[in-house]
Design a protein around this motif. Structure first.
Motif, PDB file in Angstrom:
ATOM      1  N   LEU A 122       0.819  -1.219   0.000  1.00  0.00           N
ATOM      2  CA  LEU A 122       0.000   0.000   0.000  1.00  0.00           C
ATOM      3  C   LEU A 122       0.853   1.270   0.000  1.00  0.00           C
ATOM      4  CD1 LEU A 122      -2.889  -1.033   2.407  1.00  0.00           C
ATOM      5  CD2 LEU A 122      -3.100  -0.447  -0.012  1.00  0.00           C
ATOM      6  N   GLU A 123       2.003   1.218   0.657  1.00  0.00           N
ATOM      7  CA  GLU A 123       2.855   2.416   0.679  1.00  0.00           C
ATOM      8  C   GLU A 123       3.330   2.761  -0.725  1.00  0.00           C
ATOM      9  OE1 GLU A 123       7.107   4.132   2.351  1.00  0.00           O
ATOM     10  OE2 GLU A 123       6.407   2.175   3.058  1.00  0.00           O
ATOM     11  N   PHE A 124       3.736   1.749  -1.488  1.00  0.00           N
ATOM     12  CA  PHE A 124       4.199   1.976  -2.857  1.00  0.00           C
ATOM     13  C   PHE A 124       3.074   2.565  -3.702  1.00  0.00           C
ATOM     14  CE2 PHE A 124       5.084   0.972  -7.226  1.00  0.00           C
ATOM     15  CZ  PHE A 124       6.462   1.138  -7.355  1.00  0.00           C
ATOM     16  N   ILE A 125       1.863   2.022  -3.551  1.00  0.00           N
ATOM     17  CA  ILE A 125       0.723   2.513  -4.333  1.00  0.00           C
ATOM     18  C   ILE A 125       0.396   3.956  -3.965  1.00  0.00           C
ATOM     19  CG2 ILE A 125      -1.713   2.151  -4.899  1.00  0.00           C
ATOM     20  CD1 ILE A 125      -1.270  -0.842  -4.319  1.00  0.00           C
ATOM     21  N   GLN A 126       0.459   4.281  -2.664  1.00  0.00           N
ATOM     22  CA  GLN A 126       0.216   5.659  -2.240  1.00  0.00           C
ATOM     23  C   GLN A 126       1.236   6.611  -2.860  1.00  0.00           C
ATOM     24  OE1 GLN A 126      -1.109   6.302   2.088  1.00  0.00           O
ATOM     25  NE2 GLN A 126      -0.237   4.243   2.155  1.00  0.00           N
ATOM     26  N   ARG A 127       2.489   6.197  -2.854  1.00  0.00           N
ATOM     27  CA  ARG A 127       3.535   7.056  -3.425  1.00  0.00           C
ATOM     28  C   ARG A 127       3.330   7.227  -4.933  1.00  0.00           C
ATOM     29  NH1 ARG A 127       7.127   8.550   0.072  1.00  0.00           N
ATOM     30  NH2 ARG A 127       7.280   7.417   2.044  1.00  0.00           N
ATOM     31  N   THR A 128       2.836   6.193  -5.564  1.00  0.00           N
ATOM     32  CA  THR A 128       2.560   6.264  -7.001  1.00  0.00           C
ATOM     33  C   THR A 128       1.446   7.269  -7.279  1.00  0.00           C
ATOM     34  OG1 THR A 128       3.246   3.961  -7.283  1.00  0.00           O
ATOM     35  CG2 THR A 128       1.901   4.927  -9.031  1.00  0.00           C
ATOM     36  N   ILE A 129       0.407   7.264  -6.461  1.00  0.00           N
ATOM     37  CA  ILE A 129      -0.698   8.215  -6.634  1.00  0.00           C
ATOM     38  C   ILE A 129      -0.197   9.643  -6.465  1.00  0.00           C
ATOM     39  CG2 ILE A 129      -2.921   9.000  -5.712  1.00  0.00           C
ATOM     40  CD1 ILE A 129      -3.318   6.017  -4.797  1.00  0.00           C
ATOM     41  N   TYR A 130       0.597   9.876  -5.411  1.00  0.00           N
ATOM     42  CA  TYR A 130       1.153  11.208  -5.195  1.00  0.00           C
ATOM     43  C   TYR A 130       2.009  11.651  -6.381  1.00  0.00           C
ATOM     44  CZ  TYR A 130      -0.144  12.234  -0.335  1.00  0.00           C
ATOM     45  OH  TYR A 130      -0.836  12.538   0.800  1.00  0.00           O
ATOM     46  N   ARG A 131       2.862  10.739  -6.864  1.00  0.00           N
ATOM     47  CA  ARG A 131       3.743  11.098  -7.977  1.00  0.00           C
ATOM     48  C   ARG A 131       2.936  11.416  -9.225  1.00  0.00           C
ATOM     49  NH1 ARG A 131       7.225  14.136  -9.730  1.00  0.00           N
ATOM     50  NH2 ARG A 131       8.339  13.446 -11.597  1.00  0.00           N
ATOM     51  N   TRP A 132       1.899  10.633  -9.497  1.00  0.00           N
ATOM     52  CA  TRP A 132       1.027  10.888 -10.649  1.00  0.00           C
ATOM     53  C   TRP A 132       0.396  12.278 -10.535  1.00  0.00           C
ATOM     54  CZ3 TRP A 132      -4.620  10.178  -9.911  1.00  0.00           C
ATOM     55  CH2 TRP A 132      -5.348  10.515 -11.057  1.00  0.00           C
ATOM     56  N   LEU A 133      -0.092  12.628  -9.353  1.00  0.00           N
ATOM     57  CA  LEU A 133      -0.697  13.949  -9.146  1.00  0.00           C
ATOM     58  C   LEU A 133       0.329  15.060  -9.340  1.00  0.00           C
ATOM     59  CD1 LEU A 133      -3.005  13.206  -6.071  1.00  0.00           C
ATOM     60  CD2 LEU A 133      -3.732  13.650  -8.429  1.00  0.00           C
ATOM     61  N   GLU A 134       1.577  14.801  -8.935  1.00  0.00           N
ATOM     62  CA  GLU A 134       2.637  15.785  -9.163  1.00  0.00           C
ATOM     63  C   GLU A 134       2.872  15.996 -10.650  1.00  0.00           C
ATOM     64  OE1 GLU A 134       5.593  15.429  -5.283  1.00  0.00           O
ATOM     65  OE2 GLU A 134       5.959  14.167  -7.030  1.00  0.00           O
ATOM     66  N   VAL A 135       2.925  14.906 -11.411  1.00  0.00           N
ATOM     67  CA  VAL A 135       3.197  14.981 -12.849  1.00  0.00           C
ATOM     68  C   VAL A 135       2.108  15.789 -13.557  1.00  0.00           C
ATOM     69  CG1 VAL A 135       3.362  13.634 -14.982  1.00  0.00           C
ATOM     70  CG2 VAL A 135       4.571  12.870 -12.936  1.00  0.00           C
ATOM     71  N   ILE A 136       0.851  15.602 -13.146  1.00  0.00           N
ATOM     72  CA  ILE A 136      -0.243  16.339 -13.801  1.00  0.00           C
ATOM     73  C   ILE A 136      -0.501  17.685 -13.118  1.00  0.00           C
ATOM     74  CG2 ILE A 136      -1.291  14.227 -14.676  1.00  0.00           C
ATOM     75  CD1 ILE A 136      -3.446  14.473 -12.519  1.00  0.00           C
ATOM     76  N   LYS A 137       0.418  18.061 -12.182  1.00  0.00           N
ATOM     77  CA  LYS A 137       0.362  19.352 -11.487  1.00  0.00           C
ATOM     78  C   LYS A 137      -0.948  19.560 -10.723  1.00  0.00           C
ATOM     79  CE  LYS A 137       3.441  21.551 -14.873  1.00  0.00           C
ATOM     80  NZ  LYS A 137       4.622  21.219 -14.080  1.00  0.00           N
ATOM     81  N   LYS A 138      -1.395  18.487 -10.066  1.00  0.00           N
ATOM     82  CA  LYS A 138      -2.601  18.590  -9.245  1.00  0.00           C
ATOM     83  C   LYS A 138      -2.351  18.087  -7.820  1.00  0.00           C
ATOM     84  CE  LYS A 138      -5.772  20.168 -12.139  1.00  0.00           C
ATOM     85  NZ  LYS A 138      -4.911  20.541 -13.254  1.00  0.00           N
ATOM     86  N   ASP A 139      -1.077  17.963  -7.428  1.00  0.00           N
ATOM     87  CA  ASP A 139      -0.778  17.452  -6.091  1.00  0.00           C
ATOM     88  C   ASP A 139      -1.257  18.392  -4.987  1.00  0.00           C
ATOM     89  OD1 ASP A 139       1.372  18.898  -7.458  1.00  0.00           O
ATOM     90  OD2 ASP A 139       2.439  18.795  -5.553  1.00  0.00           O
TER      91      ASP A 139
END
Length: 398
Positions: A240-257
């Motif tokens: 779950l930690e890896f998946i959470q970090r992936t979600i955060y990184r995705w939001l960063e890439v699309i500039k919506k973090d």
């Protein structure tokens, strides 16, 4: 001797509360030949003596001919429905972002010291939540701002001693002694003597985190289509930690973090858990004014205003302008014309309702949507049109 280093060729906004840390930083900056400094002070009027802090900053800036921008808050704190520290941080940084645009300065200097770094880490351990970086990073991003922390190697005791030696006036925040705040409890219990061992622990954890982030970045970079994140076993088989970090990184890439920066970690944990264990082809989790939606094997983020269910009854040609509420309005109008404008018609993107009441190509629409695996994103954004009598959908759903 220069007590910390920054690039003197740059211009900076400087966050100055009037407390010892920021006054120490400001005093040191004045000694450097900086291209341009703009001092930013926020008076929250949270304490009875808040005006004193503001006056200390004003006096220093006047004496040293520094530009000063001040935000004075008028807020009934008994009516504040969120955590004060989170609210204050957002208020402060949004103010910095506003001043950044005024002066075209992207760099903001913040006076966090080594004690702050250690306290932050111990709070992170205590809360056991998602951590982007253990302790405090030397630089971070807030919207378009670059937050710079040049004093992370300096002890609080050294700051106080320097201020006394140079006779620099500063304010004392009485709330820093209030142990109802977890950070203040930690501050009261730790000693600078123990910092060396804690720093080693932080360094080790951040090295391991760096390895994890490399894997996270690889997954995100290789599994994005437009602004959507592809979901596959390479992700769902992770913890779950890896998946959470992936979600955060995705939001960063699309500039919506920014939509999750001041929210509880439970939100991202809930999204990660759904991705790992839910077998549903569709689910939706609200994140403020946005929703994160799983749509078959895709994850996308959308403004809630764009997916509000809307239904219009069209009784005449004069009412066709209502079709322009939807992105596929031309398709809808052409379908009505092909049907020789036998009013009335219903135009709707409320798929949860129309799928049960209508037919598509001889099938119940619900069955058609399932068989064709029509994406939920299309169902939400695009409308269908059907005769109010025959309930037959006239445009193509795809």
């Amino acid at each position: 001797m220069q007590k910390f280093k920054i690039n003197a060729k740059f211009s900076y906004l400087v966050a100055v509360s009037g407390g010892p840390d920021s006054m120490f930083m400001l005093n040191e900056l004045v000694k450097m030949n900086i291209k341009e400094l703009v001092i930013c002070h926020v008076n929250y009027n949270f304490r009875k003596d808040s005006k004193n802090d503001q006056e200390i900053v004003e006096e220093f800036c006047k004496k040293n001919h520094l530009k000063l921008e001040t935000l004075i808050i008028e807020q009934n704190y008994s009516e504040l429905k969120e955590n004060f520290e989170s609210w204050a941080r957002k208020t402060r940084y949004d103010f910095f972002a506003e001043i950044s645009k005024k002066y075209s300065i992207k760099n903001v200097l913040v006076a966090h010291n080594k004690n702050d770094l250690i306290e932050t880490f111990l709070l992170q351990k205590q809360r056991k939540g998602y951590v982007k970086y253990f302790g405090l990073n030397k630089t971070s991003i807030y919207k378009d701002l670059i937050i710079v922390r040049p004093m992370l190697s300096i002890l609080k005791s050294d700051i106080i001693n320097s201020l006394k030696d140079e006779k620099v006036k500063y304010a004392i925040d009485s709330t820093n002694q209030d142990i109802k705040y977890e950070r203040n409890k930690i501050r009261a219990e730790i000693s600078e003597i123990s910092f060396s061992q804690i720093e080693k622990e932080i360094e080790l954890l951040n090295k391991n985190l760096e390895k994890t982030n490399l894997k996270v970045n690889w997954y995100v970079n290789n599994n994005m289509s437009a602004d959507e994140l592809k979901i596959n076993k390479n992700l769902t088989d992770q913890d779950l930690e890896f998946i959470q970090r992936t979600i955060y990184r995705w939001l960063e890439v699309i500039k919506k973090d920014f939509i999750v920066q001041n929210r509880s970690n439970k939100t991202i944990f809930e999204i990660a858990k759904n991705m790992k264990v839910s077998e549903k082809v569709f689910w939706e989790i609200n994140v403020g004014s946005y929703s994160i939606i799983k749509d078959y094997e895709n994850l996308f983020l959308i403004d809630n205003k764009m997916i509000q269910p809307k239904t219009f009854l069209i009784n005449s040609q004069q009412e066709l302008y209502l079709a322009e509420e939807f992105i596929n309005w031309l398709d809808i109008i052409n379908a009505i014309k092909r049907n020789k404008e036998n009013y009335p018609y219903v135009i709707s993107n409320d798929f949860a309702k129309y799928k049960l009441d209508t037919y598509t190509l001889g099938k119940k629409t619900n069955r058609y949507l399932i068989d064709k695996k029509i994406r939920y994103k299309n169902r939400m954004l695009k409308a269908v049109v059907y005769s109010n009598k025959a309930k037959k959908i006239l445009n193509t759903i795809k």
